[in-house]
Enzyme design. Structure first.
Site, PDB file in Angstrom:
ATOM      1  N   ASP A  52       0.841  -1.186   0.000  1.00 52.49           N
ATOM      2  CA  ASP A  52       0.000   0.000   0.000  1.00 52.49           C
ATOM      3  C   ASP A  52       0.882   1.244   0.000  1.00 52.49           C
ATOM      4  OD1 ASP A  52      -1.666   2.075   0.477  1.00 52.49           O
ATOM      5  OD2 ASP A  52      -2.415   1.339   2.416  1.00 52.49           O
ATOM      6  N   GLU A 129      32.624   8.711   0.115  1.00 57.19           N
ATOM      7  CA  GLU A 129      33.367   8.622   1.380  1.00 57.19           C
ATOM      8  C   GLU A 129      32.376   8.942   2.493  1.00 57.19           C
ATOM      9  OE1 GLU A 129      37.204  10.882   1.274  1.00 57.19           O
ATOM     10  OE2 GLU A 129      36.555  11.314  -0.763  1.00 57.19           O
ATOM     11  N   GLU A 131      31.175   9.386   6.114  1.00 57.08           N
ATOM     12  CA  GLU A 131      31.629   9.603   7.487  1.00 57.08           C
ATOM     13  C   GLU A 131      30.450   9.470   8.445  1.00 57.08           C
ATOM     14  OE1 GLU A 131      35.285  12.648   6.411  1.00 57.08           O
ATOM     15  OE2 GLU A 131      33.372  13.501   7.007  1.00 57.08           O
ATOM     16  N   GLU A 186      38.221   9.392  11.926  1.00 58.38           N
ATOM     17  CA  GLU A 186      38.231  10.721  11.321  1.00 58.38           C
ATOM     18  C   GLU A 186      38.729  11.761  12.321  1.00 58.38           C
ATOM     19  OE1 GLU A 186      38.170  12.854   9.056  1.00 58.38           O
ATOM     20  OE2 GLU A 186      38.032  11.473   7.352  1.00 58.38           O
ATOM     21  N   GLU A 193      35.389   6.876   9.192  1.00 60.15           N
ATOM     22  CA  GLU A 193      35.115   6.813   7.746  1.00 60.15           C
ATOM     23  C   GLU A 193      35.478   5.427   7.247  1.00 60.15           C
ATOM     24  OE1 GLU A 193      36.532  10.096   5.222  1.00 60.15           O
ATOM     25  OE2 GLU A 193      37.218   8.643   3.725  1.00 60.15           O
ATOM     26  N   HIS A 242      31.688  12.834   0.677  1.00 60.65           N
ATOM     27  CA  HIS A 242      32.283  13.286  -0.584  1.00 60.65           C
ATOM     28  C   HIS A 242      31.884  12.326  -1.696  1.00 60.65           C
ATOM     29  CE1 HIS A 242      35.824  15.214   1.822  1.00 60.65           C
ATOM     30  NE2 HIS A 242      34.674  15.830   2.025  1.00 60.65           N
ATOM     31  N   ARG A 314      41.562  21.723  -0.234  1.00 59.96           N
ATOM     32  CA  ARG A 314      40.365  21.019   0.199  1.00 59.96           C
ATOM     33  C   ARG A 314      39.279  21.924   0.751  1.00 59.96           C
ATOM     34  NH1 ARG A 314      41.317  15.147   1.358  1.00 59.96           N
ATOM     35  NH2 ARG A 314      43.344  14.682   0.446  1.00 59.96           N
ATOM     36  N   GLU A 331      36.059  15.320  -7.278  1.00 63.17           N
ATOM     37  CA  GLU A 331      35.551  15.093  -5.933  1.00 63.17           C
ATOM     38  C   GLU A 331      34.639  16.249  -5.529  1.00 63.17           C
ATOM     39  OE1 GLU A 331      38.136  15.756  -2.553  1.00 63.17           O
ATOM     40  OE2 GLU A 331      37.276  14.044  -1.493  1.00 63.17           O
ATOM     41  N   ARG A 333      32.505  17.926  -2.680  1.00 61.11           N
ATOM     42  CA  ARG A 333      32.732  17.830  -1.241  1.00 61.11           C
ATOM     43  C   ARG A 333      31.560  18.296  -0.368  1.00 61.11           C
ATOM     44  NH1 ARG A 333      37.896  17.087   0.181  1.00 61.11           N
ATOM     45  NH2 ARG A 333      37.738  18.406   2.028  1.00 61.11           N
TER      46      ARG A 333
HETATM   47  P1  ADP Z   1      40.229  11.261  -0.207  1.00 66.40           P
HETATM   48  O1  ADP Z   1      41.599  11.432  -0.761  1.00 66.40           O
HETATM   49  O2  ADP Z   1      39.344  12.402  -0.566  1.00 66.40           O
HETATM   50  O3  ADP Z   1      40.224  10.950   1.277  1.00 66.40           O
HETATM   51  P2  ADP Z   1      39.471   8.486  -0.536  1.00 66.40           P
HETATM   52  O4  ADP Z   1      40.719   7.765  -0.874  1.00 66.40           O
HETATM   53  O5  ADP Z   1      38.966   8.391   0.875  1.00 66.40           O
HETATM   54  O6  ADP Z   1      39.622   9.997  -1.008  1.00 66.40           O
HETATM   55  O7  ADP Z   1      38.265   7.974  -1.495  1.00 66.40           O
HETATM   56  C1  ADP Z   1      38.386   8.002  -2.881  1.00 66.40           C
HETATM   57  C2  ADP Z   1      37.167   7.341  -3.535  1.00 66.40           C
HETATM   58  O8  ADP Z   1      37.237   7.585  -4.939  1.00 66.40           O
HETATM   59  C3  ADP Z   1      37.105   5.829  -3.373  1.00 66.40           C
HETATM   60  O9  ADP Z   1      35.782   5.419  -3.128  1.00 66.40           O
HETATM   61  C4  ADP Z   1      37.571   5.338  -4.758  1.00 66.40           C
HETATM   62  O10 ADP Z   1      37.105   4.039  -5.103  1.00 66.40           O
HETATM   63  C5  ADP Z   1      36.959   6.390  -5.644  1.00 66.40           C
HETATM   64  N1  ADP Z   1      37.509   6.443  -7.010  1.00 66.40           N
HETATM   65  C6  ADP Z   1      38.751   6.107  -7.454  1.00 66.40           C
HETATM   66  N2  ADP Z   1      38.825   6.242  -8.792  1.00 66.40           N
HETATM   67  C7  ADP Z   1      37.604   6.658  -9.225  1.00 66.40           C
HETATM   68  C8  ADP Z   1      37.038   6.967 -10.507  1.00 66.40           C
HETATM   69  N3  ADP Z   1      37.741   6.870 -11.628  1.00 66.40           N
HETATM   70  N4  ADP Z   1      35.746   7.351 -10.535  1.00 66.40           N
HETATM   71  C9  ADP Z   1      35.017   7.463  -9.417  1.00 66.40           C
HETATM   72  N5  ADP Z   1      35.492   7.200  -8.198  1.00 66.40           N
HETATM   73  C10 ADP Z   1      36.763   6.800  -8.095  1.00 66.40           C
HETATM   74 MG    MG Z   2      37.509  13.105   0.183  1.00 67.91          MG
HETATM   75 MG    MG Z   3      36.982  12.041   5.391  1.00 69.50          MG
HETATM   76 MG    MG Z   4      38.627   9.972   2.436  1.00 66.82          MG
END
Ligand code: ADP
Ligand code: MG
Ligand code: MG
Ligand code: MG
Ligand code: MG
Length: 442
Positions: A52, A129, A131, A186, A193, A242, A314, A331, A333
């Site tokens: 429903d 990412e 958190e 974190e 995270e 992120h 950042r 990325e 954010r």
């Molecule tokens: P940060 O440096 O911001 O802390 P992280 O290492 O924590 O980044 O996370 C990076 C994320 O990006 C991971 O989930 C990773 O699998 C993803 N990632 C890596 N290459 C690609 C891509 N080509 N497209 C999309 N996401 C990607």
């Molecule tokens: Mg990040």
């Molecule tokens: Mg983080």
């Molecule tokens: Mg990270």
């Protein structure tokens, strides 16, 4: 799909499963669950399970309430934590009685935008990412704001409760097929995270929903309360989500990479970025959908405020991580984990695709920390801010036809009304901050 109907029936028998949970997500991002016994499995696999719709927040009126669940067979997974009962789940799309996809189902919505990308020759890859905080619970099991790692000098607990819980989460997620890339404490006390590998956007949206469920369940088993509330505590970092994203061509090449460009970014990457910047103010309502979301988007806590991009810093909205080749990505954010991942990704992808379609050039990158840029500098450089609160975000969304089209009429209206209701409730409330400020002064 990973499995056929027959394979699922066989697996369910082999593993002696007792319950199957049919899961879907409502407009506000809450996971819903209809549990069936295995006697009803055939019926479920034939898309005949009905519910429903009028009893689900933001779905439909009573007159059109018969909804059907269509399980996505590739999402079949056994829950590792339910012994002695054995249970599994499948994630479903919601269909109307006439056999067409229901416009109020966020998963259908994301699929629609992904189809648009595919028609342009792209597959969207996303790595989130996520958190979150873990807090102690009191005698009645209610969450507090006390964390396991600053519980006080007299806390003689011999183990790091939070660290153990996180390890358990990682193991459970791995058993469910997640590829965990990193898991760490974190910046803030009690904040964690866990990162999992990027996948196509639909799989990632499903994974985010599964992730949040697993984190909550495992935290509870360790006597802790896990929360994805964006800013549970004033004065320390909030929790973000992120969104790392890239487009791949149908044959699997990263479409954002171009070795001949000075920054090794392709034309598509720049235009996608241009679209992201252009629509940021209006997709904020979807990536940051709560009153509390905007308490995180303030200077000084690693969350963005200004709509700008940088290759390294950042503090702005978008960062382009240094990795190239297959890891070339953007990325974003500002998103936080209170977002409905299906709607957030639909909106963000639509913004990027609009950039590609209309060849929108991004502004020049910013080179420094932008937290301290004053109003005059911002004006001079043409840099705008993200919405300051949910009300502003909804006003921006209401003016952006591109993002509204991404989420569709039905979801837009329900989402807007729910957000405005929330805003009205909040606006009426008299907070401690006001009392501290004005009670004596006036
Ligand atoms: P940060 O440096 O911001 O802390 P992280 O290492 O924590 O980044 O996370 C990076 C994320 O990006 C991971 O989930 C990773 O699998 C993803 N990632 C890596 N290459 C690609 C891509 N080509 N497209 C999309 N996401 C990607
Ligand atoms: Mg990040
Ligand atoms: Mg983080
Ligand atoms: Mg990270
Ligand atoms: Mg990292």
């Amino acid at each position: 799909s990973k499995y056929s109907k027959e394979e699922i029936v066989k697996k369910v028998k082999e593993l002696e499963l007792e319950f199957i949970h049919l899961q879907f997500t409502d407009i506000l991002g809450v996971m819903k669950n209809i549990s069936i016994t295995i006697e009803q499995l055939e019926k479920a696999l034939n898309n005949e399970i009905m519910f429903d719709g009028s009893s689900i927040d933001g779905f439909v009126r009573i007159e059109e309430s018969d909804m059907y669940l269509r399980p996505d067979l590739s999402t079949f997974v056994v829950f590792p934590w339910t012994s002695p009962t054995r249970e599994a789940r499948m994630i479903c799309d919601v269909y109307k009685a006439d056999g067409t996809p229901f416009g109020g189902c966020p998963r259908n919505t994301l699929k629609k935008v992904l189809k648009e990308a595919k028609d342009m020759g792209y597959i969207m890859n996303v790595g989130p990412e996520c958190e979150f905080f873990m807090f102690h619970t009191n005698e009645r099991g209610e969450p507090s704001l006390e964390t396991h790692d600053n519980a006080g000098y007299f806390d003689l607990a011999p183990v790091d409760l939070g660290g153990n819980a996180r390890k358990d989460m990682t193991i459970t997620l791995k058993q469910m097929g997640f590829e965990i890339e990193a898991s760490h404490h974190e910046v803030a006390p009690g904040q964690h995270e866990i990162d999992f590998k990027y996948e196509d956007a639909l799989t990632t949206a499903d994974n985010i929903m599964t992730f949040k469920m697993v984190v909550r369940i495992i935290a509870q088993r360790h006597g802790l309360h896990a929360t994805f509330m964006p800013k549970p505590k004033f004065g320390i970092n909030g929790s973000g989500m992120h969104i790392n994203m890239s487009l791949a061509t149908i044959d699997g090449k990263n479409a954002f990479y171009d070795e001949n460009d000075p920054m090794q970014l392709s034309k598509e990457a720049y235009h996608y970025l241009g679209g992201t910047i252009k629509h940021a103010k209006s997709f904020a309502a979807l990536t940051n959908p709560t009153i509390n979301s905007y308490k995180r988007l303030v200077p000084g806590y690693e969350a963005p405020v200004l709509i700008a991009w940088s290759a390294s810093n950042r503090s702005p909205l978008v960062r382009i991580p240094a990795k190239r080749g297959n890891s070339t990505r953007i990325e974003l954010r500002n998103p936080d984990p209170s977002a409905n991942p299906y709607l957030a990704l639909a909106a963000v992808l639509k913004a990027g695709l609009d950039g590609i379609k209309n060849e929108i050039e991004p502004p020049a990158p910013v080179l420094s920390n932008v937290y301290h840029m004053n109003e005059d500098e911002k004006k001079e450089k043409g840099i705008e801010s993200l919405p300051a609160n949910l009300y502003e975000a909804i006003s921006e969304l209401s003016k952006d036809e591109v993002i509204k089209e991404a989420i569709g009429k039905h979801i837009y209206k329900k989402f807007r009304d729910a957000a405005l209701y929330e805003w009205n409730e909040y606006s009426k409330f008299v907070s401690q901050w006001e009392l501290d400020r004005y009670l004596r002064k006036f």
